[in-house]
Scaffold this motif. Structure first.
Motif, PDB file in Angstrom:
ATOM      1  N   ALA A  24      28.954  10.844  78.155  1.00  0.00           N
ATOM      2  CA  ALA A  24      29.839  11.670  77.355  1.00  0.00           C
ATOM      3  C   ALA A  24      31.236  11.046  77.366  1.00  0.00           C
ATOM      4  O   ALA A  24      31.490  10.056  78.059  1.00  0.00           O
ATOM      5  CB  ALA A  24      29.876  13.093  77.904  1.00  0.00           C
ATOM      6  N   LEU A  25      32.161  11.649  76.620  1.00  0.00           N
ATOM      7  CA  LEU A  25      33.502  11.086  76.472  1.00  0.00           C
ATOM      8  C   LEU A  25      34.211  10.892  77.807  1.00  0.00           C
ATOM      9  O   LEU A  25      34.890   9.899  78.021  1.00  0.00           O
ATOM     10  CB  LEU A  25      34.341  11.999  75.569  1.00  0.00           C
ATOM     11  CG  LEU A  25      35.769  11.520  75.254  1.00  0.00           C
ATOM     12  CD1 LEU A  25      35.741  10.173  74.545  1.00  0.00           C
ATOM     13  CD2 LEU A  25      36.499  12.555  74.401  1.00  0.00           C
ATOM     14  N   GLY A  26      34.008  11.819  78.756  1.00  0.00           N
ATOM     15  CA  GLY A  26      34.676  11.719  80.045  1.00  0.00           C
ATOM     16  C   GLY A  26      34.037  10.744  81.011  1.00  0.00           C
ATOM     17  O   GLY A  26      34.532  10.547  82.123  1.00  0.00           O
ATOM     18  N   GLY A  27      32.914  10.134  80.626  1.00  0.00           N
ATOM     19  CA  GLY A  27      32.265   9.145  81.488  1.00  0.00           C
ATOM     20  C   GLY A  27      31.087   9.668  82.282  1.00  0.00           C
ATOM     21  O   GLY A  27      30.458   8.906  83.038  1.00  0.00           O
ATOM     22  N   SER A  40      25.935   6.809  73.413  1.00  0.00           N
ATOM     23  CA  SER A  40      27.180   7.187  74.097  1.00  0.00           C
ATOM     24  C   SER A  40      28.347   7.183  73.123  1.00  0.00           C
ATOM     25  O   SER A  40      29.200   8.087  73.151  1.00  0.00           O
ATOM     26  CB  SER A  40      27.461   6.218  75.251  1.00  0.00           C
ATOM     27  OG  SER A  40      26.436   6.252  76.230  1.00  0.00           O
ATOM     28  N   ASP A  41      28.414   6.180  72.266  1.00  0.00           N
ATOM     29  CA  ASP A  41      29.479   6.117  71.260  1.00  0.00           C
ATOM     30  C   ASP A  41      29.422   7.320  70.320  1.00  0.00           C
ATOM     31  O   ASP A  41      30.463   7.872  69.940  1.00  0.00           O
ATOM     32  CB  ASP A  41      29.360   4.821  70.444  1.00  0.00           C
ATOM     33  CG  ASP A  41      29.729   3.578  71.258  1.00  0.00           C
ATOM     34  OD1 ASP A  41      30.339   3.732  72.323  1.00  0.00           O
ATOM     35  OD2 ASP A  41      29.386   2.467  70.801  1.00  0.00           O
ATOM     36  N   ALA A  42      28.198   7.737  69.966  1.00  0.00           N
ATOM     37  CA  ALA A  42      28.048   8.888  69.079  1.00  0.00           C
ATOM     38  C   ALA A  42      28.539  10.167  69.750  1.00  0.00           C
ATOM     39  O   ALA A  42      29.221  10.989  69.123  1.00  0.00           O
ATOM     40  CB  ALA A  42      26.589   9.041  68.660  1.00  0.00           C
ATOM     41  N   LEU A  43      28.229  10.335  71.044  1.00  0.00           N
ATOM     42  CA  LEU A  43      28.694  11.516  71.772  1.00  0.00           C
ATOM     43  C   LEU A  43      30.211  11.506  71.916  1.00  0.00           C
ATOM     44  O   LEU A  43      30.874  12.522  71.735  1.00  0.00           O
ATOM     45  CB  LEU A  43      28.047  11.575  73.152  1.00  0.00           C
ATOM     46  CG  LEU A  43      26.839  12.517  73.292  1.00  0.00           C
ATOM     47  CD1 LEU A  43      25.705  12.085  72.382  1.00  0.00           C
ATOM     48  CD2 LEU A  43      26.374  12.566  74.754  1.00  0.00           C
ATOM     49  N   SER A  44      30.753  10.332  72.229  1.00  0.00           N
ATOM     50  CA  SER A  44      32.205  10.230  72.418  1.00  0.00           C
ATOM     51  C   SER A  44      32.948  10.486  71.109  1.00  0.00           C
ATOM     52  O   SER A  44      33.964  11.181  71.095  1.00  0.00           O
ATOM     53  CB  SER A  44      32.559   8.837  72.949  1.00  0.00           C
ATOM     54  OG  SER A  44      32.009   8.637  74.240  1.00  0.00           O
ATOM     55  N   ALA A  45      32.429   9.946  70.017  1.00  0.00           N
ATOM     56  CA  ALA A  45      33.086  10.123  68.725  1.00  0.00           C
ATOM     57  C   ALA A  45      33.099  11.587  68.311  1.00  0.00           C
ATOM     58  O   ALA A  45      34.060  12.075  67.707  1.00  0.00           O
ATOM     59  CB  ALA A  45      32.383   9.289  67.653  1.00  0.00           C
ATOM     60  N   SER A  46      32.037  12.318  68.653  1.00  0.00           N
ATOM     61  CA  SER A  46      31.955  13.723  68.257  1.00  0.00           C
ATOM     62  C   SER A  46      32.907  14.595  69.060  1.00  0.00           C
ATOM     63  O   SER A  46      33.232  15.717  68.661  1.00  0.00           O
ATOM     64  CB  SER A  46      30.531  14.249  68.447  1.00  0.00           C
ATOM     65  OG  SER A  46      30.212  14.404  69.821  1.00  0.00           O
ATOM     66  N   SER A  47      33.342  14.089  70.230  1.00  0.00           N
ATOM     67  CA  SER A  47      34.223  14.871  71.108  1.00  0.00           C
ATOM     68  C   SER A  47      35.677  14.449  71.004  1.00  0.00           C
ATOM     69  O   SER A  47      36.537  15.073  71.620  1.00  0.00           O
ATOM     70  CB  SER A  47      33.747  14.732  72.566  1.00  0.00           C
ATOM     71  OG  SER A  47      32.406  15.132  72.712  1.00  0.00           O
ATOM     72  N   ALA A  48      35.925  13.356  70.289  1.00  0.00           N
ATOM     73  CA  ALA A  48      37.300  12.829  70.221  1.00  0.00           C
ATOM     74  C   ALA A  48      38.187  13.737  69.369  1.00  0.00           C
ATOM     75  O   ALA A  48      37.731  14.423  68.464  1.00  0.00           O
ATOM     76  CB  ALA A  48      37.261  11.436  69.618  1.00  0.00           C
TER      77      ALA A  48
END
Length: 258
Positions: A212-215, A250-258
């Motif tokens: 996820a975005l936080g690692g 992971s990039d998809a999850l991070s992008a959705s949370s940014a």
């Protein structure tokens, strides 16, 4: 291990009645007494009382001081978890399709569920002989690739639970705590986990973490197939594709949370 057909099962009447009671409590704007529940569902009061007590013991319902009953927040927690799993699956589906195309094997997406890993989504391969998993199916963390990779990246707080639940399924299953420690360190070094017949003797797999975005490692994306096809050499060859799928997810999850 091979594809199975679905079988028709008879509905369990006790479970069915218990679920009807739970749905009634969840839908009611106020707590209900045993007599009210029995009247609404046309059930015997003694049966309703027994089933409600079971729901309370399992923390799905709670008793009020006036001896009425209400649904507990456990349903809300389960619903929240389900929605989270569906969101993760939707965001990772592109990476899953890419991994199927790259490897030709069945792909699954998994999350931690207590001391187990649970498959929340899957895409079956077109191979005649393939590993079979079902959505919602669980396996112990210590002996499947998806479980091991999630365990490795959450080892600090999951180690004790994993060790307590370690049992042997095949001669290859890790059951020694020191061996597990070493395996977890190796997984974090490689960035992926392998299963070479540790849960089911004829099934192998490989999985990478999804961050996820936080690692935090919140899911695992991986493949499974028959050991006769997923040899150690084959696993080494396709490991980069699995790791790349993990990065894409992971990039998809991070992008959705940014």
């Amino acid at each position: 291990m091979t594809e199975r057909g679905e079988s028709t099962e008879r509905v369990d009447s006790t479970l069915s009645k218990g679920l009807q009671i739970l749905e009634t409590l969840a839908a009611s704007p106020k707590p209900l007494g045993i007599t009210e529940i029995a009247a609404q569902l046309s059930m015997n009061k003694s049966n309703v009382h027994r089933l409600v007590k079971t729901l309370c013991k399992m923390n799905y319902a709670a008793q009020e001081p006036d001896r009425t009953y209400r649904a507990s927040l456990k349903l809300w927690r389960l619903g929240t978890a389900l929605m989270s799993h569906q969101r993760i699956a939707g965001l990772c589906v592109s990476a899953m399709h890419g991994l199927v195309q790259a490897t030709g094997e069945s792909v699954h997406l998994s999350v931690i569920e207590g001391a187990h890993v649970m498959h929340i989504d899957k895409i079956d391969s077109d191979q005649t002989v393939r590993a079979y998993t079902e959505r919602g199916e669980t396996a112990p963390l210590h002996c499947v690739a998806s479980g091991k990779v999630l365990l490795a990246y959450n080892y600090e707080h999951l180690r004790d639970a994993a060790i307590q639940s370690m049992i042997r399924f095949t001669p290859r299953t890790i059951t020694d705590p020191e061996a597990l420690d070493a395996e977890m360190a190796q997984i974090r070094k490689l960035g992926y986990a392998r299963n070479t017949g540790e849960h089911r003797a004829d099934v192998a797999g490989i999985a990478a973490p999804v961050f996820a975005l936080g690692g935090a490692a919140v899911a695992a994306i991986g493949i499974s197939g028959p050991t006769q096809r997923l040899t150690r050499q084959r696993i080494r060859e396709i490991a980069p594709a699995v790791v790349e799928a993990g990065r894409t997810a992971s990039d998809a999850l991070s992008a959705s949370s940014a």
